[in-house]
Design a protein around this motif. Structure first.
Motif, short mmCIF file in Angstrom:
data_model
loop_
_atom_site.label_atom_id
_atom_site.label_comp_id
_atom_site.label_asym_id
_atom_site.label_seq_id
_atom_site.Cartn_x
_atom_site.Cartn_y
_atom_site.Cartn_z
N LYS A 73 1.71 2.24 -12.74
CA LYS A 73 2.28 1.31 -11.78
C LYS A 73 2.68 -0.02 -12.40
O LYS A 73 3.66 -0.65 -11.99
N ASP B 241 0.83 -1.20 0.00
CA ASP B 241 0.00 0.00 0.00
C ASP B 241 0.87 1.26 0.00
O ASP B 241 0.55 2.24 -0.68
N GLY C 22 0.33 7.24 -10.71
CA GLY C 22 -0.71 6.29 -10.33
C GLY C 22 -1.20 5.44 -11.48
O GLY C 22 -1.61 4.29 -11.29
N ASN C 23 -1.13 5.99 -12.69
CA ASN C 23 -1.62 5.25 -13.87
C ASN C 23 -0.53 4.44 -14.57
O ASN C 23 -0.78 3.82 -15.60
N GLY D 273 2.91 11.16 -8.96
CA GLY D 273 2.13 11.38 -10.18
C GLY D 273 2.15 10.24 -11.17
O GLY D 273 1.90 10.44 -12.37
N ASN E 257 2.23 1.86 -3.47
CA ASN E 257 1.18 2.42 -4.33
C ASN E 257 0.92 3.89 -4.01
O ASN E 257 0.77 4.72 -4.91
N GLU E 258 0.93 4.23 -2.72
CA GLU E 258 0.71 5.62 -2.31
C GLU E 258 1.85 6.52 -2.79
O GLU E 258 1.63 7.66 -3.20
N GLN F 137 9.64 10.30 -15.91
CA GLN F 137 8.84 9.31 -15.19
C GLN F 137 9.73 8.31 -14.46
O GLN F 137 9.46 7.94 -13.31
N LEU G 248 3.77 6.04 -5.43
CA LEU G 248 3.63 6.25 -6.88
C LEU G 248 2.52 7.23 -7.19
O LEU G 248 2.62 8.03 -8.13
N ASP G 249 1.46 7.21 -6.41
CA ASP G 249 0.41 8.23 -6.55
C ASP G 249 0.98 9.61 -6.24
O ASP G 249 0.72 10.59 -6.96
N LEU G 250 1.78 9.69 -5.19
CA LEU G 250 2.37 10.96 -4.76
C LEU G 250 3.24 11.58 -5.85
O LEU G 250 3.20 12.79 -6.07
#
Length: 230
Positions: free
Chosen positions: A140, A125, A137-138, A135, A128-129, A151, A131-133
């Motif tokens: 992964k 988790d 998230g899409n 930018g 994943n968080e 990237q 990678l969201d942070l």
């Protein structure tokens, strides 16, 4: 605020047993505060990368002491230093060193896998968080070699944070990026510094970038030439 890092009378000489030893650092003293955002600048050959390697326990000083959170780690053995690197220090390099055959998520989890600890849902988790942070998230499940340079560097930043380090060392982290991407990456590093209270030390040759940090330390001929706190 307490110091996370203290260097006391650090000297570094290469080939000290040869006829032509090369001293790179000279009686260097430096303290870094917790939660601070710092840059180290200097020309090629000034000793700044050697200094970063010593701070990151990738190299040992010829003499002097290195204290991390008040503990003298200078005489620690290789295994003890490896544990410190894996648990307390995050690294971001100019070349991101991602494994191309693995996804972005798998690359972020790599330091945890290297530690041979069980891969828990909590750690997944967190990856994943992160990678969201940054930018991504899409992206992964995208293979690393299918990502752009910017990237890939963002994946490397997330990877550096997976073990929640107290200190992140960044060696020319935007050296291969264009100016727009460079600005975005440094904004991201600042955001992480403020959000997680992570201490940053950034090696850069770019004074424009250094001016964005709270403290600029210039190394010249193996000595601290300038030290400015804003």
């Amino acid at each position: 605020m307490a110091d996370i890092l203290t260097l006391q009378n650090i000297n570094k000489t290469y080939g000290e047993k040869t006829k032509n030893p090369n001293q790179v650092l000279f009686d260097l003293n430096l303290s870094i505060e917790e939660h601070s955002f710092n840059s180290i600048i200097g020309q090629s050959g000034s000793g700044k990368s050697t200094l970063l390697n010593i701070i990151g326990t990738l190299d040992k000083p010829t003499s002097g002491n290195l204290l991390l959170k008040g503990k003298n780690i200078t005489s620690f053995n290789k295994n003890e230093l490896a544990d410190i690197r894996n648990q307390q220090i995050g690294f971001i390099f100019q070349f991101h060193y991602l494994l191309p055959e693995f996804t972005a998520l798998e690359n972020v989890l790599m330091p945890y896998k290297i530690s041979k600890q069980p891969l828990t849902k909590e750690i997944e988790d967190r990856a994943n968080e992160l990678l969201d942070l940054v930018g991504l998230g899409n992206f992964k499940k995208s293979l690393a070699n299918n990502l752009s340079g910017g990237q890939q560097q963002r994946v490397a930043i997330a990877r550096a944070l997976i073990n929640n380090p107290s200190l992140v060392l960044a060696d020319e982290p935007t050296g291969n990026l264009d100016s727009d991407t460079t600005e975005k990456v440094y904004e991201l590093l600042r955001q992480i510094n403020q959000k997680f209270k992570t201490t940053f030390i950034i090696i850069t040759h770019d004074r424009h970038i250094a001016e964005k940090t709270d403290r600029i330390i210039e190394i010249k001929d193996g000595r601290i030439y300038m030290d400015i706190t804003k």
